[in-house]
Design a protein around this motif. Structure first.
Motif, PDB file in Angstrom:
ATOM      1  N   CYS A  29      43.417  44.090  28.763  1.00 17.42           N
ATOM      2  CA  CYS A  29      44.150  42.810  28.785  1.00 17.42           C
ATOM      3  C   CYS A  29      44.811  42.531  27.431  1.00 17.42           C
ATOM      4  O   CYS A  29      44.075  42.740  26.282  1.00 17.42           O
ATOM      5  CB  CYS A  29      43.329  41.657  29.394  1.00 17.42           C
ATOM      6  SG  CYS A  29      44.388  40.325  29.355  1.00 17.42           S
ATOM      7  N   GLU A  54      49.546  45.755  35.519  1.00 18.81           N
ATOM      8  CA  GLU A  54      49.187  45.375  36.896  1.00 18.81           C
ATOM      9  C   GLU A  54      50.099  44.075  37.210  1.00 18.81           C
ATOM     10  O   GLU A  54      50.677  43.989  38.443  1.00 18.81           O
ATOM     11  CB  GLU A  54      47.906  45.245  36.997  1.00 18.81           C
ATOM     12  CG  GLU A  54      47.461  44.468  38.524  1.00 18.81           C
ATOM     13  CD  GLU A  54      46.069  44.515  38.710  1.00 18.81           C
ATOM     14  OE1 GLU A  54      45.530  43.521  39.436  1.00 18.81           O
ATOM     15  OE2 GLU A  54      45.361  45.111  38.055  1.00 18.81           O
ATOM     16  N   GLY A  55      50.222  43.030  36.271  1.00 16.92           N
ATOM     17  CA  GLY A  55      50.713  41.788  36.501  1.00 16.92           C
ATOM     18  C   GLY A  55      50.659  41.070  35.241  1.00 16.92           C
ATOM     19  O   GLY A  55      49.999  41.305  34.338  1.00 16.92           O
ATOM     20  N   ASP A  56      51.223  39.805  35.479  1.00 22.76           N
ATOM     21  CA  ASP A  56      51.297  38.749  34.394  1.00 22.76           C
ATOM     22  C   ASP A  56      50.098  37.847  34.780  1.00 22.76           C
ATOM     23  O   ASP A  56      50.170  36.962  35.872  1.00 22.76           O
ATOM     24  CB  ASP A  56      52.414  37.889  34.349  1.00 22.76           C
ATOM     25  CG  ASP A  56      52.584  36.951  33.350  1.00 22.76           C
ATOM     26  OD1 ASP A  56      51.452  36.570  32.900  1.00 22.76           O
ATOM     27  OD2 ASP A  56      53.762  36.835  32.666  1.00 22.76           O
ATOM     28  N   ILE A  57      48.894  37.782  33.971  1.00 22.05           N
ATOM     29  CA  ILE A  57      47.846  36.935  34.321  1.00 22.05           C
ATOM     30  C   ILE A  57      48.194  35.602  34.453  1.00 22.05           C
ATOM     31  O   ILE A  57      47.678  34.865  35.230  1.00 22.05           O
ATOM     32  CB  ILE A  57      46.797  37.294  33.249  1.00 22.05           C
ATOM     33  CG1 ILE A  57      46.138  38.516  33.422  1.00 22.05           C
ATOM     34  CG2 ILE A  57      45.671  36.247  33.398  1.00 22.05           C
ATOM     35  CD1 ILE A  57      45.318  39.003  32.332  1.00 22.05           C
ATOM     36  N   GLU A  60      50.692  35.003  37.555  1.00 22.21           N
ATOM     37  CA  GLU A  60      50.274  35.358  38.815  1.00 22.21           C
ATOM     38  C   GLU A  60      51.236  36.266  39.828  1.00 22.21           C
ATOM     39  O   GLU A  60      51.332  36.051  40.774  1.00 22.21           O
ATOM     40  CB  GLU A  60      49.524  34.394  39.878  1.00 22.21           C
ATOM     41  CG  GLU A  60      48.157  33.656  39.231  1.00 22.21           C
ATOM     42  CD  GLU A  60      47.635  32.735  40.090  1.00 22.21           C
ATOM     43  OE1 GLU A  60      48.011  32.678  41.296  1.00 22.21           O
ATOM     44  OE2 GLU A  60      46.734  31.837  39.406  1.00 22.21           O
ATOM     45  N   TYR A  62      52.648  40.293  40.321  1.00 19.04           N
ATOM     46  CA  TYR A  62      51.877  41.453  40.487  1.00 19.04           C
ATOM     47  C   TYR A  62      53.164  42.485  40.667  1.00 19.04           C
ATOM     48  O   TYR A  62      54.136  42.238  41.108  1.00 19.04           O
ATOM     49  CB  TYR A  62      50.953  41.650  41.624  1.00 19.04           C
ATOM     50  CG  TYR A  62      49.897  40.680  41.482  1.00 19.04           C
ATOM     51  CD1 TYR A  62      48.732  41.144  40.648  1.00 19.04           C
ATOM     52  CD2 TYR A  62      49.723  39.439  42.007  1.00 19.04           C
ATOM     53  CE1 TYR A  62      47.586  40.443  40.575  1.00 19.04           C
ATOM     54  CE2 TYR A  62      48.672  38.557  41.757  1.00 19.04           C
ATOM     55  CZ  TYR A  62      47.581  39.117  40.966  1.00 19.04           C
ATOM     56  OH  TYR A  62      46.519  38.293  40.819  1.00 19.04           O
ATOM     57  N   PHE A  63      52.827  43.531  39.748  1.00 23.04           N
ATOM     58  CA  PHE A  63      53.634  44.696  39.735  1.00 23.04           C
ATOM     59  C   PHE A  63      53.396  45.883  40.370  1.00 23.04           C
ATOM     60  O   PHE A  63      53.915  46.825  40.741  1.00 23.04           O
ATOM     61  CB  PHE A  63      54.105  45.179  38.114  1.00 23.04           C
ATOM     62  CG  PHE A  63      54.702  44.021  37.297  1.00 23.04           C
ATOM     63  CD1 PHE A  63      55.568  43.143  37.765  1.00 23.04           C
ATOM     64  CD2 PHE A  63      53.909  43.792  36.205  1.00 23.04           C
ATOM     65  CE1 PHE A  63      55.765  42.033  36.755  1.00 23.04           C
ATOM     66  CE2 PHE A  63      54.183  42.833  35.343  1.00 23.04           C
ATOM     67  CZ  PHE A  63      55.025  41.850  35.744  1.00 23.04           C
ATOM     68  N   GLN A  65      49.748  47.388  42.989  1.00 26.79           N
ATOM     69  CA  GLN A  65      48.607  47.052  43.961  1.00 26.79           C
ATOM     70  C   GLN A  65      47.893  48.074  44.352  1.00 26.79           C
ATOM     71  O   GLN A  65      48.554  49.225  44.445  1.00 26.79           O
ATOM     72  CB  GLN A  65      49.182  46.148  45.180  1.00 26.79           C
ATOM     73  CG  GLN A  65      50.120  47.279  46.348  1.00 26.79           C
ATOM     74  CD  GLN A  65      50.508  46.545  47.434  1.00 26.79           C
ATOM     75  OE1 GLN A  65      51.080  45.613  47.268  1.00 26.79           O
ATOM     76  NE2 GLN A  65      49.945  46.849  48.690  1.00 26.79           N
TER      77      GLN A  65
END
Length: 69
Positions: A29, A54-57, A60, A62-63, A65
């Motif tokens: 992260c 994976e994504g922006d924490i 929320e 997601y790029f 899965q």
């Protein structure tokens, strides 16, 4: 990306939606602006290795899965 750090200037390749990537490392992260991204080290079908978020924490969004084998 070549690394999960300094994401504004290390783009290596962009994969279209639906691309399958093998996870080979991570997650890590790293903060970015007012949020953070969760990164995985991935390998594509050509053997190229890099980092993909994976994504922006915080947002929320997601790029990527996971897929079950």
């Amino acid at each position: 990306r070549s690394s999960p750090e300094f994401i504004s200037n290390n783009l290596v390749i962009s994969h279209p939606a639906g691309t399958h990537l093998e996870i080979v490392g991570g997650p890590v992260c790293y903060p970015y602006e007012d949020g953070a991204f969760l990164w995985w080290q991935v390998e594509n079908s050509n053997g190229e290795v890099g980092w993909s978020a994976e994504g922006d924490i915080q947002a929320e969004v997601y790029f990527m899965q996971p897929l079950e084998k």
